[in-house]
Enzyme design. Structure first.
Site, PDB file in Angstrom:
ATOM      1  N   HIS A  89      54.616  55.951  54.994  1.00 55.97           N
ATOM      2  CA  HIS A  89      53.504  55.425  55.774  1.00 55.97           C
ATOM      3  C   HIS A  89      52.413  56.469  55.999  1.00 55.97           C
ATOM      4  CE1 HIS A  89      51.738  52.052  57.822  1.00 55.97           C
ATOM      5  NE2 HIS A  89      51.620  52.688  58.979  1.00 55.97           N
ATOM      6  N   HIS A 184      54.428  57.658  63.254  1.00 59.47           N
ATOM      7  CA  HIS A 184      53.335  57.512  62.300  1.00 59.47           C
ATOM      8  C   HIS A 184      52.903  58.866  61.718  1.00 59.47           C
ATOM      9  CE1 HIS A 184      52.616  53.318  63.337  1.00 59.47           C
ATOM     10  NE2 HIS A 184      51.619  53.291  62.475  1.00 59.47           N
ATOM     11  N   SER A 227      53.350  57.693  67.580  1.00 60.58           N
ATOM     12  CA  SER A 227      52.503  58.513  66.715  1.00 60.58           C
ATOM     13  C   SER A 227      52.352  59.903  67.315  1.00 60.58           C
ATOM     14  CB  SER A 227      51.125  57.858  66.526  1.00 60.58           C
ATOM     15  OG  SER A 227      50.301  58.067  67.659  1.00 60.58           O
TER      16      SER A 227
END
Length: 424
Positions: A89, A184, A227
């Site tokens: 990702h 993330h 994140s």
């Protein structure tokens, strides 16, 4: 007899392709900071085989995975449902692999897809020829200073556990390490035009300095609401390196406490899943929400709010704008279809989810099973977006608006994952 092999190949795209991950990024890539890689872990137990693949890409759609699985089956004989395809990702990789994404509307690069598919299928055949007797171990560690809940860093859920699957040669020499953590890879922002694997790539580079012959592969976990927004000190490559080293240190710790287990079974299962869509408000109601959010942003800017808090309201505005597109696109639809996959290695189940589960989902799963029984892999085999769970006190986040799904979708994923883990 349990056998294993691992290889790594370069999947860096040409400079000049458009980059994935940020709608605000309007320019194509202008250079390569660090190469993108794919790792292949090939496992064999008696007559059963499974292949785990990790790639430095944002996400892949189901059709790409279908094509890759078919190519791997042709070259290796491994059944298609025994192939797991996961993405890190990174938001600093190429477009062209996730063409179904309504939000980002990626440019199609058919040649890049084909080359990547053939590289990885060939690497799987290469790995098959390297199979050797192996020992498998599982270890865990806790990480601090990398990922936090990006909507509520103080009280919001975040899974700080790093899980490590260590594969050793029969002599005890490390052969491959799969490390799994939910966060993330977005240290670099929309203004970055250099191709990069972000912090997972930096972690691999650090680890390779210590173990040059070992294949290190990263799989993302329940990262939907986690994140580096509140832990990164800057959006720079030096910060990518710093956070990658934090990740690498946690992997080393887990490697050193990993305990071997008997892989008495090796099997896989793919289950279709229906994901219910949310009930959308009217376009007028959504426009009103957008106006309110923009007013809030103006007030916060005037009050000189922190960068992290500004980012929260900016992403909320971006989410509402996507919401307006979804109201039109999903009109008349009630659900989307995808799949969950489980690869069982002895007592361990690796469960692959086609998108972005939230921390609460996996934390709940681990409360209902023996935690050492499962590794949850997000961004796997397909990409359907965020799977938010309703959290009291946190309505109207970016993820809530961007996801087309009701919170029921996350509950369905959770229950099916638990079922796959508990079934023998």
């Amino acid at each position: 007899m349990f056998n294993a092999a691992a290889v790594e190949v370069d999947i860096t795209p040409p400079v000049g392709v458009k980059m994935a991950g940020y709608g605000a990024r309007l320019k194509a890539s202008q250079g390569i900071h660090d190469p993108l890689k794919a790792q292949i872990l090939f496992l064999e137990l008696n007559d059963s085989r499974a292949v785990l693949i990790s790639m430095d890409l944002l996400a892949v759609q189901a059709q790409f995975s279908k094509n890759m699985r078919a190519a791997i089956t042709e070259k290796t004989g491994v059944a298609e449902d025994h192939v797991l395809i996961a993405c890190s990702h990174t938001h600093s990789g190429p477009q062209g692999f996730n063409l179904d994404d309504l939000i980002l509307q990626e440019t199609q690069y058919e040649t890049l897809q084909e080359i990547t598919c053939q590289k990885i299928a060939g690497a799987c055949a290469w790995a098959k020829g390297l199979l050797q007797p192996a020992v498998i171990s599982l270890g865990h560690s806790t990480i601090d200073g990398l990922g936090l809940n990006r909507n509520d860093p103080q009280k919001g859920a975040a899974d700080h556990q790093v899980s490590v699957l260590r594969i050793d040669e029969a002599s005890g020499k490390p052969l491959a390490v799969l490390f799994n953590y939910g966060c993330h890879p977005t240290v670099m922002g929309a203004d970055n035009l250099q191709i990069s694997a972000d912090y997972p790539g930096a972690a691999r580079s650090m680890l390779k300095e210590l173990y040059p012959q070992v294949v290190f592969m990263f799989t993302n976990s329940a990262a939907g609401d986690v994140s580096t927004r509140f832990t990164r000190r800057s959006a720079t490559f030096s910060e990518v390196t710093r956070l990658g080293q934090i990740m690498g240190a946690a992997v080393l710790q887990a490697m050193n406490v990993a305990e071997s287990f008997d892989p008495q079974t090796l099997k896989a299962r793919v289950e279709p899943i229906d994901l219910p869509l949310k009930e959308f408000p009217t376009e007028a109601e959504t426009q009103e929400l957008l106006a309110e959010a923009k007013d809030t942003l103006s007030r916060m800017q005037a009050e000189h709010a922190s960068a992290g808090e500004l980012r929260k309201i900016i992403t909320k505005i971006e989410g509402i704008e996507v919401f307006l597109l979804q109201i039109k696109y999903y009109k008349g639809k009630e659900k989307l279809q995808s799949e969950l996959q489980s690869i069982q290695i002895g007592p361990l189940h690796i469960v692959a989810v086609p998108g972005e589960p939230f921390s609460k989902t996996f934390l709940d799963i681990k409360q209902r099973i023996q935690p050492d029984q499962a590794i949850l892999v997000g961004y796997a085999n397909d990409y359907k977006g965020y799977f938010p769970e309703s959290v009291p006190g946190l309505p109207g986040t970016y993820e809530d608006f961007v996801s087309p799904f009701s919170s029921q979708a996350a509950l369905i994923i959770k229950e099916l994952a638990i079922k796959l883990i508990k079934e023998k």
